[in-house]
Scaffold this active site. Structure first.
Site, PDB file in Angstrom:
ATOM      1  N   SER A 141      -1.372 -29.232   2.391  1.00 30.32           N
ATOM      2  CA  SER A 141      -2.399 -28.597   1.565  1.00 30.32           C
ATOM      3  C   SER A 141      -1.845 -28.440   0.155  1.00 30.32           C
ATOM      4  O   SER A 141      -0.623 -28.452  -0.044  1.00 30.32           O
ATOM      5  CB  SER A 141      -2.770 -27.218   2.133  1.00 30.32           C
ATOM      6  OG  SER A 141      -3.689 -26.544   1.290  1.00 30.32           O
ATOM      7  N   TYR A 155      -0.462 -19.021   5.830  1.00 30.86           N
ATOM      8  CA  TYR A 155      -0.954 -20.398   5.721  1.00 30.86           C
ATOM      9  C   TYR A 155      -0.116 -21.180   4.716  1.00 30.86           C
ATOM     10  O   TYR A 155       0.312 -22.309   4.978  1.00 30.86           O
ATOM     11  CB  TYR A 155      -2.425 -20.374   5.306  1.00 30.86           C
ATOM     12  CG  TYR A 155      -3.054 -21.735   5.164  1.00 30.86           C
ATOM     13  CD1 TYR A 155      -3.378 -22.487   6.289  1.00 30.86           C
ATOM     14  CD2 TYR A 155      -3.349 -22.267   3.908  1.00 30.86           C
ATOM     15  CE1 TYR A 155      -3.972 -23.731   6.168  1.00 30.86           C
ATOM     16  CE2 TYR A 155      -3.939 -23.513   3.777  1.00 30.86           C
ATOM     17  CZ  TYR A 155      -4.247 -24.239   4.907  1.00 30.86           C
ATOM     18  OH  TYR A 155      -4.838 -25.482   4.783  1.00 30.86           O
TER      19      TYR A 155
END
Length: 263
Positions: A141, A155
């Protein structure tokens, strides 16, 4: 003939979102598919793709459990013969500030986003090494390694770790004919993005997605199929001299300064 014709690809977290987008794109490019997900609903997607003339096998497994992964891959290989491409896509995101996040929620991210990738890769890699050929696509990401947002500490931690794992595996197994590359998406219109929006504003989650889009230079969220095309490129011979790379697909969202003093 498609760029992935004759290749068999294992895609984790394939039921929805980016995983589904990758599955549909790979099918269009001629790949044989092994779709792995924790939900038995994955059978429906496999049946749909088979009905459209694609070769597709569904396997149910929990990436957190090495035994579950090994059993699923064994079943898939009995039908498909081998795995040429691995797409480590399965992942989760739960919002929560660092001090408020429980150890269970922290470990939930680590167990799926890091250990899950580790488990599946470890199960698939030996066969690739034996053949001296394999392509691994990691789903990282922009969050974690490039940017960060409040409430996404766990995350970000796990997605940054995937970048390190990608580079380490790329170096370690380059001479075994294995290429390993990471995709770093920005905002993609997926059930995960919609879940984040609901957590952020339960009364009006759509407004959160609208504001996300406004902050992106291209003024929209990505379609999962667009991420699928990037994954197909990295899994194909078109990217034969790429390994250990981070491939950002974010509509330019990481480009602007936080505060602009331009025109």
């Amino acid at each position: 003939m498609g760029k992935l014709t004759g290749k068999t690809a294992l895609i984790t977290g394939a039921l929805q979102g980016i995983g589904e987008g990758i599955a549909r794109t790979f099918a269009r490019h001629g790949a044989n598919l092994i779709l792995l997900d924790i939900s038995p609903e994955i059978e429906k997607l496999a049946d749909e793709l088979c009905g459209r003339g694609h070769r597709c096998t569904a396997v149910v497994a929990d990436v957190r459990d090495p035994a579950s992964v090994a059993a699923a891959i064994k079943r898939a290989k009995e039908k498909e013969g081998r795995i040429d491409i691995l797409v480590n896509n399965a992942g989760v995101c739960r919002l929560g500030s660092f001090l408020d996040m429980s150890d269970d929620d922290r470990d939930f991210h680590i167990d799926i986003n890091i250990k899950g990738v580790w488990n599946v890769t470890k199960a698939v890699l030996p066969e690739m090494i034996a053949r001296k050929d394999g392509r691994i696509v990691m789903m990282s990401s922009v969050t974690g390694d490039m940017v960060a947002d409040p409430g996404e500490t766990a995350y970000a931690l796990t997605k940054a770790a995937i970048v390190g794992l990608t580079k380490s595996l790329a170096v370690e197994y380059a001479q075994s004919g294995i290429r390993v590359n990471a995709i770093c998406p920005g905002y993609v219109r997926t059930p995960m993005a919609e879940s984040i929006a609901r957590q952020s504003n339960p009364e009006d989650p759509e407004s959160v997605l609208t504001e996300m889009a406004k902050a992106i230079p291209l003024r929209r969220l990505a379609d999962p199929l667009e991420v699928g095309e990037l994954a197909a490129f990295l899994a194909s011979d078109e990217s034969s001299y790429l390994t250990g790379t981070q491939n950002v697909i974010d509509g330019g969202s990481t480009l602007p300064e936080t505060v602009s003093v331009g025109i």
